[in-house]
Design an enzyme around this catalytic site. Structure first.
Site, mmCIF file in Angstrom:
data_model
loop_
_atom_site.group_PDB
_atom_site.id
_atom_site.type_symbol
_atom_site.label_atom_id
_atom_site.label_comp_id
_atom_site.label_asym_id
_atom_site.label_seq_id
_atom_site.Cartn_x
_atom_site.Cartn_y
_atom_site.Cartn_z
ATOM 1 N N LYS A 107 0.843 -1.191 0.000
ATOM 2 C CA LYS A 107 0.000 0.000 0.000
ATOM 3 C C LYS A 107 0.880 1.244 0.000
ATOM 4 O O LYS A 107 1.935 1.281 0.654
ATOM 5 C CB LYS A 107 -0.896 -0.020 1.239
ATOM 6 C CG LYS A 107 -1.890 1.126 1.346
ATOM 7 C CD LYS A 107 -2.782 0.922 2.570
ATOM 8 C CE LYS A 107 -3.799 2.025 2.742
ATOM 9 N NZ LYS A 107 -4.703 1.770 3.885
ATOM 10 N N SER A 188 -9.395 2.152 2.861
ATOM 11 C CA SER A 188 -8.455 2.877 2.010
ATOM 12 C C SER A 188 -7.444 1.977 1.313
ATOM 13 O O SER A 188 -6.725 2.418 0.420
ATOM 14 C CB SER A 188 -7.699 3.915 2.861
ATOM 15 O OG SER A 188 -6.950 3.284 3.891
ATOM 16 N N SER A 212 -10.216 -0.469 6.788
ATOM 17 C CA SER A 212 -9.469 -0.272 5.541
ATOM 18 C C SER A 212 -8.828 -1.526 4.969
ATOM 19 O O SER A 212 -8.322 -1.505 3.845
ATOM 20 C CB SER A 212 -8.391 0.799 5.735
ATOM 21 O OG SER A 212 -8.990 2.053 5.964
#
Length: 511
Positions: A107, A188, A212
């Protein structure tokens, strides 16, 4: 993102020959697992270099639409070549580890000290230089993983503004759910889930503060493990809340996710306050030993339908969820149905439960500390980021999406009386809610449809695993979530893996 095909490494002719060779050896990246990749390595049907090329081809072909990858790692080929050379020298004499030579995406908030950026989707951090890799990255490199790039994110974890859509960031644009183009990819860690689901990478790493990992895994039909807060180090990861942040895998299968988890857990002196206590719960021999197909036998599971079944909002959700409860029973679990978590409405409201107050204060403190550690950075504080967004409205879509949460966070002044009361509120709600429910009913895990239990788990720092559960009439995926108390990852892994093995009939996407 640079054009991979035009970088001199992977010409069209080379790619065509590669695909012909690999296909003739009966290997495909579609739904490839770590175990399958290692078999192909061992049988000399595949090399890490070839695998990286295949995934880069997938990225080149699919990412312009899906936008799951924000940038690729120009050093990935060198890492793959090194893994291939080590494998040749080793000649099978000893195990090189489960992640050796396996392509992995990080990420874009997980720091790397290399040629890649770490920006959580924002142009404000483009060009920043980190002093070192994040601790989880150090451990992945030590395990032999090939870092192929950074996955896209919901910019600033969607903490800049409530108006920012799931899966959008200024740097990567709008991420797209690979199952239903108009479906929500969630965030996210959206790019991590999109990329695994679309076979653009073998495994990925995400982060979670509140939903997330669990939500993107749920919406993209992949597996997400949200570890107990502190089980994995957050050092070198762009922070949101030191109390709630955790780092965990998003992968195709429970087995792959557990292999990644094993590689990244452990005490870290750079994040000692969180990791010292959590590290005590790591079992000798790691977590892979709990991949037991009979893992549901004798487990006691508490089902919490309200309000999560309604929040799931899937036409087929009720019937499929009930089918899964029967599968759990047939697999040897005792299912205690229709349980209620005390004060659930308060826990799901970040303003009532205290979560919003704590996050606003902690974000400013943690981000400013993070920025001070950078070797070079265009911004040195939250106020600088706010100014950057004001001065670059076209780059950051500031006029459309705003930054009201940033402005509210900038107005905070550390952890004061209001914040301490909010922390106490979260602790009391957790103690009287999920902890009391599990202890009074002697549960090994709570079971909920979908991912919306994430907030309940977030405020207490509890772990959970989301496993694909089915698809709605329009093809939109949804999952089932197994949650537990701190340090109960072994039980959750047994439950999730046994459930996955019993429900393998669900189809997956192929391109």
């Amino acid at each position: 993102m640079p054009n991979i095909m035009n970088n001199g490494h992977l010409s069209f002719l080379t790619l065509l020959l590669l695909i012909t060779f690999v296909n003739s050896h009966e290997f495909t990246v579609n739904e490839a697992t770590i175990d399958g990749i290692h078999r192909a390595f061992a049988e000399k049907r595949l090399t890490s270099r070839q695998l990286v090329d295949l995934y880069f081809y997938q990225i080149e072909a699919l990412n312009p639409v899906l936008r799951g990858v924000i940038e690729v790692n120009p050093d990935a080929w060198d890492q793959a070549d090194e893994a291939d050379e080590e494998r040749e020298r080793n000649l099978g004499r000893r195990s090189l580890g489960d992640l050796h030579g396996i392509p992995l995406l990080l990420k874009d908030s997980i720091g790397t000290k290399d040629k890649m950026n770490t920006t959580v989707g924002s142009y404000a951090l483009l060009g920043s230089e980190l002093p070192r890799d994040a601790t989880v990255v150090e451990r992945l490199r030590k395990a032999g993983a090939v870092i192929v790039g950074k996955a896209s994110v919901s910019e600033w974890y969607q903490f800049r503004s409530l108006g920012i859509p799931d899966g959008w960031s200024a740097r990567s644009g709008q991420g797209v759910n690979p199952y239903v183009p108009l479906g929500n990819p969630c965030g996210s860690s959206s790019g991590s889930a999109i990329s695994v689901a679309a076979n653009m990478v073998a495994v990925s790493l995400g982060t979670e503060t509140d939903g997330s990992i669990l939500c993107p895994a749920d919406y993209n039909s992949v597996v997400g493990i949200k570890p107990t807060v502190g089980l994995t180090s957050r050092a070198g990861v762009i922070p949101l809340s030191t109390r709630l942040d955790t780092v965990g895998p998003i992968c195709r299968t429970v087995s792959d996710a557990v292999i990644v988890l094993d590689a990244i857990v452990g005490f870290d002196p750079r994040d000692s306050e969180a990791t010292e206590e959590a590290a005590k719960s790591i079992p000798a021999g790691g977590y892979k030993q709990f991949l037991n197909k009979d893992g549901l036998e004798g487990k006691r599971l508490g089902v919490v339908r309200n309000p999560f079944l309604a929040l799931l909002n899937r036409s087929t959700g009720v019937s499929i969820f009930n089918q899964h409860l029967n599968t759990l029973r047939k697999s040897g679990a005792t299912v205690v149905d229709d349980l209620e978590i005390a004060n659930i409405e308060v826990m799901l409201d970040p303003y009532q439960c205290g979560e919003a107050v704590v996050m606003l204060a902690e974000f400013k403190l943690a981000l400013n500390d993070y920025l001070k550690e950078l070797v070079t950075t265009p911004v040195q504080s939250l106020s600088d980021v706010i100014a950057f967004n004001i001065n670059n409205p076209d780059l950051e879509n500031t006029n459309e999406y705003g930054q009201e949460i940033f402005l509210a966070s900038e107005m905070t002044d550390g952890i004061g009386e209001e914040e301490r009361k909010a922390i106490e509120m979260m602790e009391n709600l957790s103690r009287d809610g999920i902890e009391k429910l599990m202890k009074e009913n002697e549960l090994d895990a709570v079971v909920t449809p979908g991912w919306s239990v994430a907030s309940v788990l977030a405020i207490g720092g509890y772990p959970a695993i989301s496993v694909p559960a089915g698809y709605d009439a329009d093809g939109m995926p949804f999952g089932i979530c197994f949650g537990g108390l701190k340090g109960t990852e072994p039980k959750l892994i047994e439950i999730a893996y046994a459930f996955e093995q019993a429900t393998k009939e669900f189809s997956r996407i192929t391109f």
